[in-house]
Design a protein around this motif. Structure first.
Motif, PDB file in Angstrom:
ATOM      1  N   THR A 176       0.046   5.080  12.330  1.00  0.00           N
ATOM      2  CA  THR A 176       0.690   5.025  10.843  1.00  0.00           C
ATOM      3  C   THR A 176      -0.702   4.929   9.640  1.00  0.00           C
ATOM      4  OG1 THR A 176       1.712   3.143  10.682  1.00  0.00           O
ATOM      5  CG2 THR A 176       2.707   4.808  10.972  1.00  0.00           C
ATOM      6  N   TRP A 177      -0.347   5.305   7.944  1.00  0.00           N
ATOM      7  CA  TRP A 177      -1.437   5.307   7.555  1.00  0.00           C
ATOM      8  C   TRP A 177      -1.036   5.074   6.144  1.00  0.00           C
ATOM      9  CZ3 TRP A 177      -5.853   9.649   9.161  1.00  0.00           C
ATOM     10  CH2 TRP A 177      -5.323  10.252   8.786  1.00  0.00           C
ATOM     11  N   THR A 178      -2.113   4.348   5.004  1.00  0.00           N
ATOM     12  CA  THR A 178      -0.920   4.452   3.873  1.00  0.00           C
ATOM     13  C   THR A 178      -2.257   5.127   3.075  1.00  0.00           C
ATOM     14  OG1 THR A 178      -2.052   2.421   3.615  1.00  0.00           O
ATOM     15  CG2 THR A 178       0.419   2.702   4.158  1.00  0.00           C
ATOM     16  N   TYR A 184       0.972  -1.149   0.309  1.00  0.00           N
ATOM     17  CA  TYR A 184       0.152  -0.096   0.444  1.00  0.00           C
ATOM     18  C   TYR A 184       0.627   1.427   0.388  1.00  0.00           C
ATOM     19  CZ  TYR A 184      -4.254  -2.349   0.924  1.00  0.00           C
ATOM     20  OH  TYR A 184      -5.260  -3.263   0.466  1.00  0.00           O
ATOM     21  N   ARG A 221      -7.723   7.177   3.505  1.00  0.00           N
ATOM     22  CA  ARG A 221      -6.710   6.460   4.173  1.00  0.00           C
ATOM     23  C   ARG A 221      -6.866   5.133   4.943  1.00  0.00           C
ATOM     24  NH1 ARG A 221      -2.983   8.397   1.698  1.00  0.00           N
ATOM     25  NH2 ARG A 221      -1.027   8.243   3.377  1.00  0.00           N
ATOM     26  N   GLU A 233       1.614  13.648   5.582  1.00  0.00           N
ATOM     27  CA  GLU A 233       2.146  13.114   4.386  1.00  0.00           C
ATOM     28  C   GLU A 233       2.875  14.462   3.697  1.00  0.00           C
ATOM     29  OE1 GLU A 233      -1.806  11.480   1.586  1.00  0.00           O
ATOM     30  OE2 GLU A 233      -2.757  13.196   3.182  1.00  0.00           O
ATOM     31  N   ASP A 237      -2.298   1.747   8.560  1.00  0.00           N
ATOM     32  CA  ASP A 237      -1.102   0.531   8.991  1.00  0.00           C
ATOM     33  C   ASP A 237      -0.195   0.037   9.682  1.00  0.00           C
ATOM     34  OD1 ASP A 237       0.983  -0.756   7.498  1.00  0.00           O
ATOM     35  OD2 ASP A 237       2.133   0.315   8.305  1.00  0.00           O
ATOM     36  N   GLU A 268       4.367   3.618   1.170  1.00  0.00           N
ATOM     37  CA  GLU A 268       5.089   4.035   2.306  1.00  0.00           C
ATOM     38  C   GLU A 268       3.996   4.529   2.914  1.00  0.00           C
ATOM     39  OE1 GLU A 268       8.260   7.095   3.879  1.00  0.00           O
ATOM     40  OE2 GLU A 268       7.650   7.076   1.536  1.00  0.00           O
ATOM     41  N   ALA A 269       4.048   3.903   4.615  1.00  0.00           N
ATOM     42  CA  ALA A 269       3.152   4.821   6.157  1.00  0.00           C
ATOM     43  C   ALA A 269       3.713   5.412   6.214  1.00  0.00           C
ATOM     44  CB  ALA A 269       3.402   3.852   6.916  1.00  0.00           C
ATOM     45  N   THR A 270       2.722   6.227   6.521  1.00  0.00           N
ATOM     46  CA  THR A 270       3.366   7.715   6.956  1.00  0.00           C
ATOM     47  C   THR A 270       2.709   8.120   8.771  1.00  0.00           C
ATOM     48  OG1 THR A 270       1.485   9.589   5.874  1.00  0.00           O
ATOM     49  CG2 THR A 270       3.386   9.201   5.102  1.00  0.00           C
TER      50      THR A 270
END
Length: 432
Positions: A276-278, A120, A257, A135, A260, A122-124
């Motif tokens: 963190t999410w993607t 999915y 989003r 982001e 993650d 890079e996780a941010t």
């Protein structure tokens, strides 16, 4: 031709590296079909081997394939079996060769197959009270108080890993007050109240309208109507109805989003990274060796091969800058340059083609050059001629005639050919 093929030029045996024969091709020389059958039509194509999980430039493999074809054909020429003095004519033969293939008009594509990773992206991080979703351009480095309206509190609710959050959904809750997701590119960096103006006001009003709130105009001005809509929104969230929006009251991201990892737990202080999410769409990432940089640009077509053998079409959507690996202590500094890579991201439009895979290693074939509507034959249909160059054995009725050909692109076991008497549908001899 379906899929994306791989290419290289033949080397040796009279064919230069660019895939074209040098000099003038001699006239055709005919031989009886029974003599042809004894000699064979050229080297057999090597059997495909299982592909190991490593980066393997396919150009190299086709160099081997083409060289094998050339070397085998060269051996026939050395024995005098193939070629002639240019004075022969077609002769009738008792029987034709055991196998033939037709000259095809098709599209050949040159490419490179490399390893990639399906996932999915890079996780941010999402930081409590930041007002942005980690982001670029959306508050990745923003900091703020731990709870809505800046007062530090306690995390009382968190989403599950893998959960997809959309506009208006709670990202987390502090002291039982939900912190929702808004769509946009500007984080909430100041308190918004009646009379405020700016892009952040427009972002807020666009989200309020999308969530069904009315009584205001979507523009850059925070009016009394905007304040009333905010009060209604706050009531829906179980928040104090202040009519004002402060940093930390919502998290801004470019769209839906996917969670993650959850980095905090209920009961923790609302500070630092909460999760963190993607993005929500699966993408393919490749660490491409810098020497293949010329193969990719935004829009380049590619084929993604999944672990179960199925394939999906993709396009390059982002190409990063090349990064050089740091040499190991005491190692050769030049080796780092050899290992320089650049990040490449590819998007698969038809996500159903990816099946149930959430994360997996994949093979990515990048299309680099395409030649449409060319005449092509199997590589192993080539035979070497005395004095250099190549020919195919044209099967016409009961006769077999050697017809000189010029070579073009090699791709996926096929080679582009041209020359007098080479037409679509012509039958050529191939090894038994």
């Amino acid at each position: 031709m379906s899929g994306v093929e791989t290419e290289d030029r033949a080397h040796g045996g009279g064919a230069p590296a660019d895939g074209r024969t040098e000099g003038t091709v001699p006239d055709s020389a005919a031989v009886p079909a029974d003599a042809e059958a004894d000699a064979g039509a050229g080297p057999a194509e090597p059997a495909a081997e299982p592909s190991p999980r490593r980066r393997r430039p396919m150009r190299t493999s086709l160099v081997v394939l083409a060289a094998t074809a050339v070397a085998g054909a060269g051996g026939l020429a050395a024995t005098g079996t193939v070629g002639g003095d240019g004075t022969g004519t077609s002769e009738a033969a008792p029987a034709g060769p055991a196998r033939t293939a037709a000259v095809e008009k098709r599209t050949l594509t040159r490419g490179e197959t490399v390893e990639g990773t399906l996932g999915y992206g890079e996780a941010t991080p999402v930081r409590a009270g930041s007002g942005g979703g980690g982001e670029p351009g959306a508050g990745a480095d923003a900091k703020g108080g731990g709870s809505p309206s800046g007062a530090e509190g306690t995390l009382t609710w968190l989403p599950d890993e893998g959960e997809v959050l959309e506009r208006g959904d709670a990202v987390y809750a502090v002291d039982e007050k939900k912190v929702p997701l808004l769509y946009g590119s500007t984080p909430l960096y100041r308190t918004l109240d009646a009379g405020a103006e700016g892009n952040d006001v427009r972002l807020l009003e666009k989200n309020l309208a999308a969530l069904g709130h009315t009584g205001f105009t979507v523009d850059d001005t925070y009016t009394a109507g905007t304040a009333r809509a905010v009060e209604d929104w706050q009531r829906d969230l179980g928040r104090d109805e202040t009519g004002k929006v402060a940093p930390g009251d919502a998290v801004v991201a470019s769209g839906a989003r996917r969670v993650d990892r959850v980095e905090s737990a209920r009961g923790d202080s609302a500070s630092g990274d909460v999760l963190t999410w993607t993005g929500t769409r699966r993408t393919v990432t490749v660490d491409l060796e810098a020497r293949y940089e010329d193969l990719v640009e935004e829009g380049t077509k590619a084929t993604v091969a999944l672990p179960d053998g199925t394939e999906a079409e993709a396009r390059v959507t982002d190409v990063g800058s090349a990064a050089t690996a740091e040499p190991a202590e005491g190692g050769d500094s030049e080796s780092g340059a050899d290992e320089a890579t650049l990040p490449v991201e590819l998007t698969v439009k038809d996500q159903k083609k990816l099946g149930r895979y959430q994360a997996a290693p994949v093979d990515v074939t990048l299309a680099a050059e395409t030649r449409e509507d060319v005449l092509a034959v199997p590589v192993y249909a080539l035979v070497a001629r005395k004095g250099g160059g190549y020919a195919v054995q044209a099967v016409t009725g009961s006769a077999v005639e050697y017809r000189p050909v010029e070579l073009g692109m090699f791709a996926g076991g096929m080679v582009e050919v041209s020359g007098d008497g080479i037409t679509e549908g012509l039958k050529v001899a191939v090894p038994k």
